[in-house]
Structure formats: C-alpha cells, structure tokens
Design a protein around this motif. Structure first.
Motif, PDB file in Angstrom:
ATOM      1  N   LEU A 106     -24.643  14.606 -21.781  1.00  0.00           N
ATOM      2  CA  LEU A 106     -25.580  13.742 -22.492  1.00  0.00           C
ATOM      3  C   LEU A 106     -25.735  14.180 -23.945  1.00  0.00           C
ATOM      4  CD1 LEU A 106     -28.336  13.395 -19.742  1.00  0.00           C
ATOM      5  CD2 LEU A 106     -26.672  11.670 -20.437  1.00  0.00           C
ATOM      6  N   PRO A 107     -25.844  13.218 -24.875  1.00  0.00           N
ATOM      7  CA  PRO A 107     -25.970  13.557 -26.297  1.00  0.00           C
ATOM      8  C   PRO A 107     -27.358  14.084 -26.627  1.00  0.00           C
ATOM      9  CG  PRO A 107     -26.151  11.181 -25.979  1.00  0.00           C
ATOM     10  CD  PRO A 107     -25.800  11.766 -24.644  1.00  0.00           C
TER      11      PRO A 107
ATOM     12  N   ASP B 216     -36.703  10.031 -36.127  1.00  0.00           N
ATOM     13  CA  ASP B 216     -37.731   9.035 -35.804  1.00  0.00           C
ATOM     14  C   ASP B 216     -37.343   7.645 -36.278  1.00  0.00           C
ATOM     15  OD1 ASP B 216     -39.238  11.010 -34.655  1.00  0.00           O
ATOM     16  OD2 ASP B 216     -40.553  11.294 -36.389  1.00  0.00           O
ATOM     17  N   GLN B 217     -36.473   7.565 -37.299  1.00  0.00           N
ATOM     18  CA  GLN B 217     -36.117   6.266 -37.854  1.00  0.00           C
ATOM     19  C   GLN B 217     -35.073   5.529 -37.016  1.00  0.00           C
ATOM     20  OE1 GLN B 217     -37.635   4.808 -40.217  1.00  0.00           O
ATOM     21  NE2 GLN B 217     -38.910   6.504 -40.919  1.00  0.00           N
ATOM     22  N   TRP B 218     -34.411   6.224 -36.080  1.00  0.00           N
ATOM     23  CA  TRP B 218     -33.426   5.522 -35.245  1.00  0.00           C
ATOM     24  C   TRP B 218     -33.551   5.951 -33.779  1.00  0.00           C
ATOM     25  CZ3 TRP B 218     -31.414   8.011 -39.759  1.00  0.00           C
ATOM     26  CH2 TRP B 218     -30.983   9.322 -39.575  1.00  0.00           C
ATOM     27  N   PRO B 219     -34.724   5.699 -33.151  1.00  0.00           N
ATOM     28  CA  PRO B 219     -34.923   6.106 -31.758  1.00  0.00           C
ATOM     29  C   PRO B 219     -34.036   5.355 -30.771  1.00  0.00           C
ATOM     30  CG  PRO B 219     -36.722   4.705 -32.491  1.00  0.00           C
ATOM     31  CD  PRO B 219     -35.913   5.034 -33.711  1.00  0.00           C
ATOM     32  N   ASP B 220     -33.573   4.159 -31.150  1.00  0.00           N
ATOM     33  CA  ASP B 220     -32.717   3.414 -30.230  1.00  0.00           C
ATOM     34  C   ASP B 220     -31.238   3.700 -30.444  1.00  0.00           C
ATOM     35  OD1 ASP B 220     -32.781   2.208 -32.698  1.00  0.00           O
ATOM     36  OD2 ASP B 220     -32.721   0.158 -31.930  1.00  0.00           O
ATOM     37  N   MET B 221     -30.914   4.669 -31.305  1.00  0.00           N
ATOM     38  CA  MET B 221     -29.522   5.039 -31.551  1.00  0.00           C
ATOM     39  C   MET B 221     -29.150   6.359 -30.892  1.00  0.00           C
ATOM     40  SD  MET B 221     -29.018   4.060 -35.542  1.00  0.00           S
ATOM     41  CE  MET B 221     -29.556   2.481 -36.216  1.00  0.00           C
ATOM     42  N   HIS B 222     -30.015   7.365 -31.016  1.00  0.00           N
ATOM     43  CA  HIS B 222     -29.713   8.687 -30.490  1.00  0.00           C
ATOM     44  C   HIS B 222     -30.929   9.255 -29.774  1.00  0.00           C
ATOM     45  CE1 HIS B 222     -26.458   9.389 -33.809  1.00  0.00           C
ATOM     46  NE2 HIS B 222     -25.976   8.725 -32.766  1.00  0.00           N
ATOM     47  N   MET B 223     -30.714   9.837 -28.609  1.00  0.00           N
ATOM     48  CA  MET B 223     -31.784  10.541 -27.909  1.00  0.00           C
ATOM     49  C   MET B 223     -32.077  11.873 -28.586  1.00  0.00           C
ATOM     50  SD  MET B 223     -31.118  10.060 -23.820  1.00  0.00           S
ATOM     51  CE  MET B 223     -29.460  10.766 -23.788  1.00  0.00           C
ATOM     52  N   ASN B 224     -33.334  12.303 -28.475  1.00  0.00           N
ATOM     53  CA  ASN B 224     -33.639  13.675 -28.842  1.00  0.00           C
ATOM     54  C   ASN B 224     -33.459  14.554 -27.607  1.00  0.00           C
ATOM     55  OD1 ASN B 224     -36.091  13.699 -27.288  1.00  0.00           O
ATOM     56  ND2 ASN B 224     -37.174  12.737 -29.006  1.00  0.00           N
TER      57      ASN B 224
ATOM     58  N   ALA C 105     -33.037  13.577 -23.531  1.00  0.00           N
ATOM     59  CA  ALA C 105     -31.819  13.856 -22.757  1.00  0.00           C
ATOM     60  C   ALA C 105     -32.174  14.480 -21.404  1.00  0.00           C
ATOM     61  CB  ALA C 105     -30.890  14.772 -23.549  1.00  0.00           C
ATOM     62  N   VAL C 106     -33.139  15.390 -21.405  1.00  0.00           N
ATOM     63  CA  VAL C 106     -33.588  15.983 -20.143  1.00  0.00           C
ATOM     64  C   VAL C 106     -34.209  14.910 -19.253  1.00  0.00           C
ATOM     65  CG1 VAL C 106     -35.206  17.623 -19.113  1.00  0.00           C
ATOM     66  CG2 VAL C 106     -33.889  18.280 -21.130  1.00  0.00           C
ATOM     67  N   ARG C 107     -34.988  14.022 -19.846  1.00  0.00           N
ATOM     68  CA  ARG C 107     -35.582  12.924 -19.083  1.00  0.00           C
ATOM     69  C   ARG C 107     -34.510  12.016 -18.489  1.00  0.00           C
ATOM     70  NH1 ARG C 107     -39.535   8.203 -21.621  1.00  0.00           N
ATOM     71  NH2 ARG C 107     -39.852   7.040 -19.662  1.00  0.00           N
ATOM     72  N   ALA C 108     -33.499  11.687 -19.296  1.00  0.00           N
ATOM     73  CA  ALA C 108     -32.407  10.838 -18.813  1.00  0.00           C
ATOM     74  C   ALA C 108     -31.660  11.518 -17.678  1.00  0.00           C
ATOM     75  CB  ALA C 108     -31.457  10.517 -19.960  1.00  0.00           C
TER      76      ALA C 108
ATOM     77  N   GLY D  27     -29.301  13.958 -12.020  1.00  0.00           N
ATOM     78  CA  GLY D  27     -28.257  14.886 -12.424  1.00  0.00           C
ATOM     79  C   GLY D  27     -28.420  16.274 -11.827  1.00  0.00           C
ATOM     80  N   GLY D  28     -27.287  16.938 -11.591  1.00  0.00           N
ATOM     81  CA  GLY D  28     -27.300  18.314 -11.114  1.00  0.00           C
ATOM     82  C   GLY D  28     -27.283  19.292 -12.275  1.00  0.00           C
ATOM     83  N   LEU D  29     -26.123  19.390 -12.975  1.00  0.00           N
ATOM     84  CA  LEU D  29     -25.981  20.255 -14.142  1.00  0.00           C
ATOM     85  C   LEU D  29     -25.864  19.394 -15.388  1.00  0.00           C
ATOM     86  CD1 LEU D  29     -25.516  23.253 -15.132  1.00  0.00           C
ATOM     87  CD2 LEU D  29     -23.066  22.697 -15.071  1.00  0.00           C
ATOM     88  N   LEU D  30     -26.616  19.728 -16.425  1.00  0.00           N
ATOM     89  CA  LEU D  30     -26.589  18.989 -17.685  1.00  0.00           C
ATOM     90  C   LEU D  30     -25.794  19.784 -18.712  1.00  0.00           C
ATOM     91  CD1 LEU D  30     -29.738  17.420 -19.453  1.00  0.00           C
ATOM     92  CD2 LEU D  30     -27.766  18.255 -20.693  1.00  0.00           C
ATOM     93  N   VAL D  31     -24.784  19.152 -19.294  1.00  0.00           N
ATOM     94  CA  VAL D  31     -24.000  19.743 -20.390  1.00  0.00           C
ATOM     95  C   VAL D  31     -24.284  18.921 -21.654  1.00  0.00           C
ATOM     96  CG1 VAL D  31     -21.697  20.274 -21.264  1.00  0.00           C
ATOM     97  CG2 VAL D  31     -22.211  20.556 -18.818  1.00  0.00           C
ATOM     98  N   PRO D  32     -24.870  19.528 -22.691  1.00  0.00           N
ATOM     99  CA  PRO D  32     -25.182  18.772 -23.907  1.00  0.00           C
ATOM    100  C   PRO D  32     -23.943  18.528 -24.757  1.00  0.00           C
ATOM    101  CG  PRO D  32     -25.800  21.069 -24.192  1.00  0.00           C
ATOM    102  CD  PRO D  32     -25.332  20.921 -22.767  1.00  0.00           C
ATOM    103  N   VAL D  33     -23.846  17.334 -25.315  1.00  0.00           N
ATOM    104  CA  VAL D  33     -22.770  16.979 -26.237  1.00  0.00           C
ATOM    105  C   VAL D  33     -23.395  16.338 -27.472  1.00  0.00           C
ATOM    106  CG1 VAL D  33     -21.065  16.713 -24.396  1.00  0.00           C
ATOM    107  CG2 VAL D  33     -22.382  14.721 -25.135  1.00  0.00           C
ATOM    108  N   HIS D  34     -22.524  15.929 -28.409  1.00  0.00           N
ATOM    109  CA  HIS D  34     -22.964  15.277 -29.645  1.00  0.00           C
ATOM    110  C   HIS D  34     -23.851  16.200 -30.479  1.00  0.00           C
ATOM    111  CE1 HIS D  34     -24.448  12.011 -32.323  1.00  0.00           C
ATOM    112  NE2 HIS D  34     -23.305  11.416 -31.973  1.00  0.00           N
TER     113      HIS D  34
END
Length: 379
Positions: free
Chosen positions: A291-292, A298-306, A310-313, A319-326
């Motif tokens: 997940l990215p 704050d100006q582009w909340p519908d473009m990129h997750m914070n 990502a943890v919420r998603a 999900g089992g294991l989360l690997v951060p990307v982006h």
C-alpha cells in the motif's frame, strides 16, 4: 503523482529554458534544449483518440474522461499559488540525510509460495504460489517524459532489470511516469515474454511503444484475467491519470492477485476510499498488502493516502502483512523523507498491525519479514 510533481517538472523545464536563453542561440544552449526535449513525444504515449477506442462503454468513462466513483476533493484556487511557492522554496526537505542502503537481491530458481522484493517507490516483485508478478516497474533515473528534467531518483536501482528472474506477468496500476516508464517497458518487451495486465486505456500506450497486442490485457474495474494459475482482478482506486496536459484519459486501478493458496493486494497509487472494505469483503482476506504511504498532503486527500490511512485500508482489506510502497525513491511531496515510514510504524504499533519495511532490493519471505530500522539514521 500529485500537482507538486507537475510543478517540479515545470520548474525544471523552465530552468532549462532559462539556461538556454542565457546561452543564446549557441550550440550549448540549443543542445541543452534538445536534451531536455529528446524522447518526450514518444514518452507521452498514445493519443486520446486511440485510448477512447477501448474506453468507450466503461461505466467509469464519461464525457471523454475516466472518473472516480467518489466526488473529488478539489484543490482551492487560492492554494495553487501557495503550492508553487512551497515547491520553489522547499530546499532539501524530502531527501535522505545520506545514501539509502541497497541490497542486491538473490532470487531462487523456483519462485516462493509468498515473497516480496521491493526495488523502491512502487516497483516490486511478488512471488505467489510459485509465480512471479512484477508490479509498476520503473528503472529510469527520472520519473518524467524527459531524461534531463523532472524528479530524479534518491537512490540507484538496486539491481539491473536484466538480472531479474523470469516473470510471469507485469502488472501496471496507472499511467503516471513514476508507475509506467517507457524505457523499462521496452526492456521488458525485449527481455521477457510476460504479458502486461493493465487498466483500460493504458494498453494504448503500450501498443504505441511496440508491445505486441497479444501481450496486452486491458481490464475495467471488476474485470479479471487468468495468467497461469493466478487470477488478477482490476479493482477500484481513488486517483487520476495523465502523461501530458490532459488528465484522466486512461483508468487507474488497484489489483487483487489470487493464487491457488495465497492472496495479495497491490494498491498502486490511491487516496483512501471505502471501496477497500468492499474489496476485502469480496476477495479477502489477503496474506499480503502493498500500500502507498508517501507524497500525501492535505490539498490532495483523494490522490494519495497518508500512513495512517494506509493502516486503515490494510484493516479494511483483511490484510496479514503490510509492505509500504510509494516512498523513499522519488521526492514528490512536502514531508520529510522518513516521515511516512515513521508515521506508519507508529500507527501499526498502536493498532497491532504487522508491517515489513525492506531496504530497496531486499527480498524476503512473508513468513520471516525484516525487522531492522534502517531509515531513522537517514532522517
């Protein structure tokens, strides 16, 4: 790839033009402009007319463009000026305080039941049930149509593209330059036989770049493709697309990767959306999510997750294991370089979520994820 990316590319191009103007009509000045413009027409990809041929009929395609199912949160007009000022005055924020440690991966002859190699940004190799899926491969030095201007890598690629093991499928999330790279695509066409599975419209770019039509599979949201023993499902994301001045002519997507025994989810590039809970209910739970977490604002909340989103998603997806990307590779936001992963780890600890943060190039099996904190020293 938000507004800040386009602003930085424009700033770099403006600087190049200014230098050429100072040089005047000299060979050096004209050469500078030529190098900046070299290859741009090809890198822009297919025409809108070529893309429209496959886009027509999609529920997401209306009035000549693709749209998110959720209404967009538009940047206020007064904010554009402040963003441009921030781009011009930000200095070295967003860069690591030293060389990023790299690992040259060693891949076994036979792919694992579940393993990941992260190459930086959103490029990764997922091994699942004995097959290999290469996602959003970008091996160029810049995330840009130009080899001279645009966001440049903050670390080298950890391994040459031709040193990867044979892959079974190449999966693309959308057509932004930090996710779809012309030079990388051409190398993959020459060096492998893997099909490209992409969202609607992106296939037009690939065909324009010489990818044989029989190696291109284009899907709308909820569409599926079968590659060997894997089922690949194109799922909703909340983002946008575009390689030139026109936005949203091609679709963007996340991906469900389902093998006979394991499931993985690749988020691509997305803002947070309730669709993740629906995807989790239909296709989850997932042994692994990628997940990215970077380039949020704050100006582009519908473009990129914070990172917290990502943890919420990840939780929504089961999900089992989360690997951060982006994150870590291209400086596309206004936050400090290590802020995304620090915030991610703090939120994961608070919510008891398993996270693995590999070094670029580090391969690991999901049952034995890396635990080393290698990023704090570069903050």
């Amino acid at each position: 790839m938000p507004l800040v990316h386009h602003a930085r590319t424009a700033r770099s191009l403006a600087t190049t033009v200014l230098r050429a103007t100072v040089f005047g009509a000299t060979a050096a000045g004209m050469g500078l402009l030529a190098r900046a413009a070299w290859g741009i027409p090809s890198a822009l990809g297919a025409s809108a007319a070529a893309i429209k041929q496959v886009a027509n009929g999609s529920p997401q395609f209306e009035g000549g463009t693709f749209r998110n199912r959720l209404p967009p949160e538009v940047v206020r007009p007064a904010s554009f000026a402040s963003i441009m000022v921030a781009v011009l005055t930000r200095g070295r924020i967003g860069e690591p305080n030293g060389p990023v440690p790299l690992v040259e991966p060693r891949h076994p002859t036979v792919a694992a039941e579940l393993a990941v190699t992260w190459f930086g940004h959103s490029s990764a190799l997922i091994e699942i049930d004995g097959r290999r899926v290469l996602v959003d491969p970008v091996w160029s030095d810049r995330a840009s149509p130009s080899g001279v201007v645009g966001p440049r890598r903050l670390h080298p690629v950890p391994v040459a593209l031709d040193r990867l093991p044979p892959v079974d499928v190449v999966l693309i999330s959308h057509d932004h330059y930090d996710h779809l790279d012309l030079a990388t695509v051409r190398k993959l066409v020459r060096g492998s036989r893997a099909p490209f599975v992409v969202p609607l419209g992106v296939g037009a770019h690939l065909r324009a770049w010489g990818v044989p039509a029989e190696r291109v599979v284009e899907l709308d949201w909820d569409g599926q493709a079968r590659v060997r023993e894997l089922t690949l499902t194109c799922t909703e994301a909340r983002h946008f697309s575009g390689r030139g001045l026109t936005r949203n002519t091609t679709l963007w997507a996340s991906w469900v990767i389902a093998g006979p025994q394991h499931g993985a989810f690749f988020g691509g590039d997305t803002g947070y959306t309730p669709a993740f809970a629906e995807i989790g209910a239909r296709f989850g739970p997932f042994n692994l999510t990628l997940l990215p977490i970077g380039a949020y604002h704050d100006q582009w909340p519908d473009m990129h997750m914070n990172p917290e989103e990502a943890v919420r998603a990840h939780g929504d997806l089961g999900g089992g294991l989360l690997v951060p990307v982006h994150w870590a590779t291209f400086n596309l936001g206004f936050h400090e370089w290590s802020e995304p992963v620090r915030r991610l780890c703090a939120e994961a600890k608070r919510t008891d979520v398993r996270v693995a943060v590999p070094r670029p190039g580090e391969r690991f099996v999901v049952s034995a994820p890396p635990t080393q904190d290698w990023w704090s020293a570069l903050a």
